[in-house]
Design a protein around this motif. Sequence first.
Motif, PDB file in Angstrom:
ATOM      1  N   VAL A  84     -30.072 -37.052   6.474  1.00  0.00           N
ATOM      2  CA  VAL A  84     -29.751 -36.128   7.562  1.00  0.00           C
ATOM      3  C   VAL A  84     -30.603 -34.864   7.517  1.00  0.00           C
ATOM      4  O   VAL A  84     -30.774 -34.187   8.532  1.00  0.00           O
ATOM      5  CB  VAL A  84     -28.245 -35.784   7.526  1.00  0.00           C
ATOM      6  N   ASN A  85     -31.164 -34.530   6.360  1.00  0.00           N
ATOM      7  CA  ASN A  85     -31.988 -33.328   6.241  1.00  0.00           C
ATOM      8  C   ASN A  85     -33.468 -33.660   6.147  1.00  0.00           C
ATOM      9  O   ASN A  85     -34.211 -33.045   5.374  1.00  0.00           O
ATOM     10  CB  ASN A  85     -31.549 -32.508   5.014  1.00  0.00           C
ATOM     11  N   ASP A  86     -33.907 -34.623   6.939  1.00  0.00           N
ATOM     12  CA  ASP A  86     -35.311 -35.063   6.869  1.00  0.00           C
ATOM     13  C   ASP A  86     -36.268 -34.123   7.593  1.00  0.00           C
ATOM     14  O   ASP A  86     -37.464 -34.354   7.638  1.00  0.00           O
ATOM     15  CB  ASP A  86     -35.464 -36.476   7.433  1.00  0.00           C
ATOM     16  N   LYS A  87     -35.750 -33.021   8.169  1.00  0.00           N
ATOM     17  CA  LYS A  87     -36.557 -32.075   8.943  1.00  0.00           C
ATOM     18  C   LYS A  87     -37.177 -32.754  10.162  1.00  0.00           C
ATOM     19  O   LYS A  87     -38.127 -32.253  10.747  1.00  0.00           O
ATOM     20  CB  LYS A  87     -37.679 -31.442   8.110  1.00  0.00           C
ATOM     21  N   SER A  88     -36.639 -33.890  10.553  1.00  0.00           N
ATOM     22  CA  SER A  88     -37.244 -34.698  11.602  1.00  0.00           C
ATOM     23  C   SER A  88     -36.141 -35.247  12.502  1.00  0.00           C
ATOM     24  O   SER A  88     -35.207 -34.536  12.856  1.00  0.00           O
ATOM     25  CB  SER A  88     -38.087 -35.810  10.961  1.00  0.00           C
ATOM     26  N   PHE A  89     -36.236 -36.555  12.856  1.00  0.00           N
ATOM     27  CA  PHE A  89     -35.371 -37.046  13.921  1.00  0.00           C
ATOM     28  C   PHE A  89     -33.923 -37.256  13.499  1.00  0.00           C
ATOM     29  O   PHE A  89     -33.010 -37.124  14.316  1.00  0.00           O
ATOM     30  CB  PHE A  89     -35.953 -38.312  14.559  1.00  0.00           C
ATOM     31  N   ASN A  90     -33.640 -37.586  12.237  1.00  0.00           N
ATOM     32  CA  ASN A  90     -32.246 -37.645  11.802  1.00  0.00           C
ATOM     33  C   ASN A  90     -31.582 -36.278  11.933  1.00  0.00           C
ATOM     34  O   ASN A  90     -30.443 -36.161  12.394  1.00  0.00           O
ATOM     35  CB  ASN A  90     -32.154 -38.112  10.343  1.00  0.00           C
ATOM     36  N   GLN A  91     -32.287 -35.250  11.505  1.00  0.00           N
ATOM     37  CA  GLN A  91     -31.749 -33.889  11.593  1.00  0.00           C
ATOM     38  C   GLN A  91     -31.546 -33.488  13.045  1.00  0.00           C
ATOM     39  O   GLN A  91     -30.531 -32.860  13.394  1.00  0.00           O
ATOM     40  CB  GLN A  91     -32.685 -32.909  10.896  1.00  0.00           C
ATOM     41  N   GLN A  92     -32.497 -33.853  13.892  1.00  0.00           N
ATOM     42  CA  GLN A  92     -32.346 -33.556  15.322  1.00  0.00           C
ATOM     43  C   GLN A  92     -31.086 -34.198  15.889  1.00  0.00           C
ATOM     44  O   GLN A  92     -30.343 -33.579  16.640  1.00  0.00           O
ATOM     45  CB  GLN A  92     -33.551 -34.101  16.095  1.00  0.00           C
ATOM     46  N   ALA A  93     -30.883 -35.469  15.537  1.00  0.00           N
ATOM     47  CA  ALA A  93     -29.728 -36.205  16.053  1.00  0.00           C
ATOM     48  C   ALA A  93     -28.427 -35.557  15.601  1.00  0.00           C
ATOM     49  O   ALA A  93     -27.492 -35.382  16.393  1.00  0.00           O
ATOM     50  CB  ALA A  93     -29.789 -37.660  15.588  1.00  0.00           C
ATOM     51  N   TRP A  94     -28.366 -35.160  14.334  1.00  0.00           N
ATOM     52  CA  TRP A  94     -27.141 -34.546  13.819  1.00  0.00           C
ATOM     53  C   TRP A  94     -26.912 -33.176  14.461  1.00  0.00           C
ATOM     54  O   TRP A  94     -25.772 -32.821  14.781  1.00  0.00           O
ATOM     55  CB  TRP A  94     -27.199 -34.436  12.306  1.00  0.00           C
ATOM     56  N   GLU A  95     -27.971 -32.406  14.659  1.00  0.00           N
ATOM     57  CA  GLU A  95     -27.818 -31.111  15.315  1.00  0.00           C
ATOM     58  C   GLU A  95     -27.265 -31.286  16.728  1.00  0.00           C
ATOM     59  O   GLU A  95     -26.471 -30.463  17.206  1.00  0.00           O
ATOM     60  CB  GLU A  95     -29.163 -30.378  15.349  1.00  0.00           C
ATOM     61  N   ALA A  96     -27.667 -32.357  17.403  1.00  0.00           N
ATOM     62  CA  ALA A  96     -27.146 -32.626  18.745  1.00  0.00           C
ATOM     63  C   ALA A  96     -25.655 -32.938  18.696  1.00  0.00           C
ATOM     64  O   ALA A  96     -24.885 -32.477  19.547  1.00  0.00           O
ATOM     65  CB  ALA A  96     -27.911 -33.789  19.384  1.00  0.00           C
TER      66      ALA A  96
END
Length: 374
Positions: A84-96
């Motif tokens: 979840v903290n990949d600084k990339s698309f997993n993090q983006q998805a969780w922030e959404a």
Amino acid sequence: MKRTGMRSASLVLTLVVSLVLVLSACGKSNNNEGAASPSASSSPSESASASPSESASASPSESAAPTVDGKGKKIGMVTDLGGVNDKSFNQQAWEALEKISKDTGADVKYLESKKDADYEPNLNNFVKGGYDLTWGIGFLFADAAKKVADQNPNAKLAVIDTTVDAPNVESVTFKEHEGSFLVGVVAGLTTKTNKIGFVGGMELPVIKKFEAGFKAGVAAVNPDAVVTPNYVGDFSKPDLGKLAAATLYDAGNDIIFHAAGGSGNGVFTEAKDRFKAGNKVWVIGVDKDQSIEFGNDITLTSMMKKVDQAVYTVSQDLLSGKFQGGLANAKELGLAEGGVGLPDNNPNVSKEILDKVEEFKNKIVSGEIKVPTE
């Protein structure tokens, strides 16, 4: 005198009692307002729903869609190996999803996958737990999502970067090649060595789209430049990304575009180490504006892939009763749809280059240029 004194005392007593009653009523009124006020709640599932205008300005999609009531609804998300903290698309998805929780009151939760075998049980964890929507983030979820969806026809799932042929799965993919073409234009017009690198996570079709579009963009503006790819074979190994970047920089590449998830964080680490040593090199980020995380000293620009926008919109549709599964309703977001592109701020890119980027963007949107995918 006594009678007058008694009258005065009685009047004072009456006034005091009246004042106490008024103050007591006011106190009860304020307490009731506080209990009813959404801001008084500290639980995410009971938190305030922003007004439509506030929600619009803060939502990942920046749309003017009204906020829906998600209280009592549950949305789960399973990451790929990047975490979840990949600084990339997993993090983006969780922030959404965190934004969805804030805006609607829905409960949200994530599970991280440590190995490929975790995808299916993690999805099932949410499905069997009665979650209203379960997300699988990444191309590698195709088989697991299909199996779980077929076994649980009443469940609703959604996937990013792949398509699943099931009526209860909503699929969202992106035209990564189009956005990659544009950062290729930036790289081709910025390089001083005419040597440009590409670091990929795994040689999957979605990552090959990044590479193909990037090479085409570089070639469109600088046919003398050579793009050298280096695949690390993993999305969760920053040390491998750092090693791949070191190899490319040592070979004279002065710009590296990465599409490697968490492994790409190592590319930035290597660039930062070289910058500190007085060697100026560039990284082109991916998915998010990675200059926010890694700084403008080494981040030339980023290829934005608006996973947050997609996750927010589909989740909101689910809460509104507008979920649409099946391949016929699959979404593919490119330049025309605002799904990919450059960040709003590009302090390291000149106006002349940005004008050229805009020129190519218009040609791609109009269909004049067809960007290759492989």
